[in-house]
Design a protein around this motif. Structure first.
Motif, PDB file in Angstrom:
ATOM      1  N   ASP A  94      45.580  20.385  24.326  1.00 59.15           N
ATOM      2  CA  ASP A  94      45.358  21.697  24.949  1.00 59.15           C
ATOM      3  C   ASP A  94      46.099  21.737  26.282  1.00 59.15           C
ATOM      4  OD1 ASP A  94      44.443  24.198  25.659  1.00 59.15           O
ATOM      5  OD2 ASP A  94      42.403  23.538  26.118  1.00 59.15           O
ATOM      6  N   PRO A  95      47.434  21.703  26.251  1.00 56.98           N
ATOM      7  CA  PRO A  95      48.197  21.599  27.492  1.00 56.98           C
ATOM      8  C   PRO A  95      48.093  22.825  28.398  1.00 56.98           C
ATOM      9  CG  PRO A  95      49.671  21.902  25.628  1.00 56.98           C
ATOM     10  CD  PRO A  95      48.293  21.715  25.071  1.00 56.98           C
ATOM     11  N   GLY A  96      47.575  23.922  27.890  1.00 53.46           N
ATOM     12  CA  GLY A  96      47.431  25.112  28.719  1.00 53.46           C
ATOM     13  C   GLY A  96      46.219  25.073  29.640  1.00 53.46           C
ATOM     14  N   THR A  97      45.274  24.207  29.349  1.00 48.49           N
ATOM     15  CA  THR A  97      44.087  24.064  30.191  1.00 48.49           C
ATOM     16  C   THR A  97      44.310  22.876  31.117  1.00 48.49           C
ATOM     17  OG1 THR A  97      42.671  24.961  28.455  1.00 48.49           O
ATOM     18  CG2 THR A  97      41.594  23.702  30.211  1.00 48.49           C
ATOM     19  N   VAL A  98      44.479  23.172  32.381  1.00 49.71           N
ATOM     20  CA  VAL A  98      44.801  22.127  33.356  1.00 49.71           C
ATOM     21  C   VAL A  98      43.746  22.113  34.455  1.00 49.71           C
ATOM     22  CG1 VAL A  98      46.506  21.323  35.037  1.00 49.71           C
ATOM     23  CG2 VAL A  98      47.270  22.380  32.897  1.00 49.71           C
ATOM     24  N   LEU A  99      43.187  20.951  34.699  1.00 51.83           N
ATOM     25  CA  LEU A  99      42.257  20.761  35.810  1.00 51.83           C
ATOM     26  C   LEU A  99      43.036  20.171  36.966  1.00 51.83           C
ATOM     27  CD1 LEU A  99      39.316  19.179  33.816  1.00 51.83           C
ATOM     28  CD2 LEU A  99      39.586  21.560  34.503  1.00 51.83           C
ATOM     29  N   ARG A 100      42.679  20.577  38.173  1.00 45.65           N
ATOM     30  CA  ARG A 100      43.379  20.084  39.362  1.00 45.65           C
ATOM     31  C   ARG A 100      42.370  19.504  40.338  1.00 45.65           C
ATOM     32  NH1 ARG A 100      48.123  24.586  40.248  1.00 45.65           N
ATOM     33  NH2 ARG A 100      48.294  25.169  38.057  1.00 45.65           N
ATOM     34  N   TYR A 101      42.760  18.391  40.949  1.00 46.79           N
ATOM     35  CA  TYR A 101      41.873  17.675  41.857  1.00 46.79           C
ATOM     36  C   TYR A 101      42.582  17.398  43.174  1.00 46.79           C
ATOM     37  CZ  TYR A 101      39.361  16.959  37.534  1.00 46.79           C
ATOM     38  OH  TYR A 101      38.701  17.165  36.354  1.00 46.79           O
ATOM     39  N   THR A 102      41.854  17.574  44.264  1.00 44.95           N
ATOM     40  CA  THR A 102      42.406  17.212  45.564  1.00 44.95           C
ATOM     41  C   THR A 102      42.516  15.690  45.627  1.00 44.95           C
ATOM     42  OG1 THR A 102      40.243  17.007  46.620  1.00 44.95           O
ATOM     43  CG2 THR A 102      41.301  19.196  46.693  1.00 44.95           C
ATOM     44  N   GLU A 103      43.210  15.206  46.627  1.00 48.05           N
ATOM     45  CA  GLU A 103      43.339  13.761  46.797  1.00 48.05           C
ATOM     46  C   GLU A 103      41.966  13.103  46.919  1.00 48.05           C
ATOM     47  OE1 GLU A 103      45.639  10.487  49.579  1.00 48.05           O
ATOM     48  OE2 GLU A 103      45.236  12.467  50.413  1.00 48.05           O
ATOM     49  N   ALA A 104      41.065  13.715  47.694  1.00 53.71           N
ATOM     50  CA  ALA A 104      39.726  13.137  47.884  1.00 53.71           C
ATOM     51  C   ALA A 104      38.939  13.128  46.573  1.00 53.71           C
ATOM     52  CB  ALA A 104      38.965  13.913  48.952  1.00 53.71           C
ATOM     53  N   GLU A 105      39.022  14.200  45.799  1.00 55.04           N
ATOM     54  CA  GLU A 105      38.315  14.250  44.519  1.00 55.04           C
ATOM     55  C   GLU A 105      38.866  13.205  43.562  1.00 55.04           C
ATOM     56  OE1 GLU A 105      37.162  18.983  44.238  1.00 55.04           O
ATOM     57  OE2 GLU A 105      39.194  18.344  43.702  1.00 55.04           O
ATOM     58  N   TRP A 106      40.197  13.090  43.492  1.00 60.38           N
ATOM     59  CA  TRP A 106      40.820  12.124  42.588  1.00 60.38           C
ATOM     60  C   TRP A 106      40.461  10.697  42.991  1.00 60.38           C
ATOM     61  CZ3 TRP A 106      42.346  12.246  37.887  1.00 60.38           C
ATOM     62  CH2 TRP A 106      43.120  11.219  37.370  1.00 60.38           C
ATOM     63  N   ARG A 107      40.502  10.421  44.294  1.00 61.30           N
ATOM     64  CA  ARG A 107      40.151   9.091  44.783  1.00 61.30           C
ATOM     65  C   ARG A 107      38.705   8.752  44.410  1.00 61.30           C
ATOM     66  NH1 ARG A 107      40.914   9.527  50.076  1.00 61.30           N
ATOM     67  NH2 ARG A 107      43.070   8.849  49.977  1.00 61.30           N
ATOM     68  N   ALA A 108      37.800   9.707  44.589  1.00 58.77           N
ATOM     69  CA  ALA A 108      36.391   9.466  44.251  1.00 58.77           C
ATOM     70  C   ALA A 108      36.241   9.197  42.753  1.00 58.77           C
ATOM     71  CB  ALA A 108      35.539  10.661  44.667  1.00 58.77           C
ATOM     72  N   PHE A 109      36.961   9.941  41.922  1.00 61.87           N
ATOM     73  CA  PHE A 109      36.907   9.730  40.479  1.00 61.87           C
ATOM     74  C   PHE A 109      37.428   8.343  40.100  1.00 61.87           C
ATOM     75  CE2 PHE A 109      39.261   9.758  36.464  1.00 61.87           C
ATOM     76  CZ  PHE A 109      38.198   9.896  35.584  1.00 61.87           C
ATOM     77  N   VAL A 110      38.604   7.988  40.597  1.00 67.24           N
ATOM     78  CA  VAL A 110      39.205   6.696  40.251  1.00 67.24           C
ATOM     79  C   VAL A 110      38.314   5.544  40.716  1.00 67.24           C
ATOM     80  CG1 VAL A 110      41.162   5.154  40.701  1.00 67.24           C
ATOM     81  CG2 VAL A 110      41.565   7.566  40.133  1.00 67.24           C
ATOM     82  N   LEU A 111      37.819   5.629  41.929  1.00 67.83           N
ATOM     83  CA  LEU A 111      36.942   4.558  42.424  1.00 67.83           C
ATOM     84  C   LEU A 111      35.658   4.475  41.604  1.00 67.83           C
ATOM     85  CD1 LEU A 111      37.430   4.940  46.285  1.00 67.83           C
ATOM     86  CD2 LEU A 111      38.374   3.159  44.780  1.00 67.83           C
ATOM     87  N   GLY A 112      35.111   5.626  41.221  1.00 69.54           N
ATOM     88  CA  GLY A 112      33.916   5.629  40.382  1.00 69.54           C
ATOM     89  C   GLY A 112      34.179   5.024  39.013  1.00 69.54           C
ATOM     90  N   ALA A 113      35.333   5.356  38.428  1.00 66.02           N
ATOM     91  CA  ALA A 113      35.681   4.788  37.120  1.00 66.02           C
ATOM     92  C   ALA A 113      35.846   3.274  37.231  1.00 66.02           C
ATOM     93  CB  ALA A 113      36.960   5.430  36.596  1.00 66.02           C
ATOM     94  N   ARG A 114      36.502   2.822  38.286  1.00 65.71           N
ATOM     95  CA  ARG A 114      36.673   1.373  38.483  1.00 65.71           C
ATOM     96  C   ARG A 114      35.338   0.666  38.672  1.00 65.71           C
ATOM     97  NH1 ARG A 114      41.706   1.482  42.741  1.00 65.71           N
ATOM     98  NH2 ARG A 114      43.310   2.026  41.209  1.00 65.71           N
ATOM     99  N   ASP A 115      34.373   1.395  39.249  1.00 67.99           N
ATOM    100  CA  ASP A 115      33.061   0.822  39.521  1.00 67.99           C
ATOM    101  C   ASP A 115      32.118   0.925  38.316  1.00 67.99           C
ATOM    102  OD1 ASP A 115      31.364  -0.506  41.336  1.00 67.99           O
ATOM    103  OD2 ASP A 115      30.402   1.394  41.910  1.00 67.99           O
ATOM    104  N   GLY A 116      32.593   1.532  37.226  1.00 66.82           N
ATOM    105  CA  GLY A 116      31.773   1.623  36.017  1.00 66.82           C
ATOM    106  C   GLY A 116      30.869   2.839  35.944  1.00 66.82           C
ATOM    107  N   GLU A 117      31.021   3.792  36.845  1.00 70.22           N
ATOM    108  CA  GLU A 117      30.145   4.960  36.852  1.00 70.22           C
ATOM    109  C   GLU A 117      30.238   5.789  35.574  1.00 70.22           C
ATOM    110  OE1 GLU A 117      30.284   7.494  40.303  1.00 70.22           O
ATOM    111  OE2 GLU A 117      30.541   5.782  41.620  1.00 70.22           O
TER     112      GLU A 117
END
Length: 98
Positions: free
Chosen positions: A59-82
């Protein structure tokens, strides 16, 4: 002076509006190595100021966008197993294996 809750909400709304106003028609989409073109996969594109866009290859037409802070929080949470999946109760495997 610390921002009030109202100021924080207003700032985040401005950031979101600016992020979604960006023309991303020329961005380079990336996916995990080893995935085939016809496979379903998550694709990301790096945007200005550390922001990131994310979409599904199906579904390439549906794009979510994240600020740097949001992306950082997501990546760190994923790394932490959240976001780790819990075992499925009926077969003892991961929920994704059901």
């Amino acid at each position: 002076m610390a921002e009030t809750e109202e100021q924080i909400k207003a700032r985040k709304a401005r950031e979101r509006d600016e992020l979604y106003a960006l023309d991303i028609s020329g961005v380079t989409w990336q996916s995990a190595p080893g995935t085939e073109e016809d496979e379903e996969r998550v694709e990301i594109a790096y945007l200005p100021d550390g922001a990131v866009a994310m979409r599904s290859s199906l579904d390439p037409g549906t794009v979510l966008r994240y600020t740097e802070a949001e992306w950082r929080a997501f990546v760190l949470g994923a790394r932490d197993g959240e976001f780790d999946l819990e075992p499925a109760p009926r077969n003892g495997g991961r929920a994704a294996d059901v």
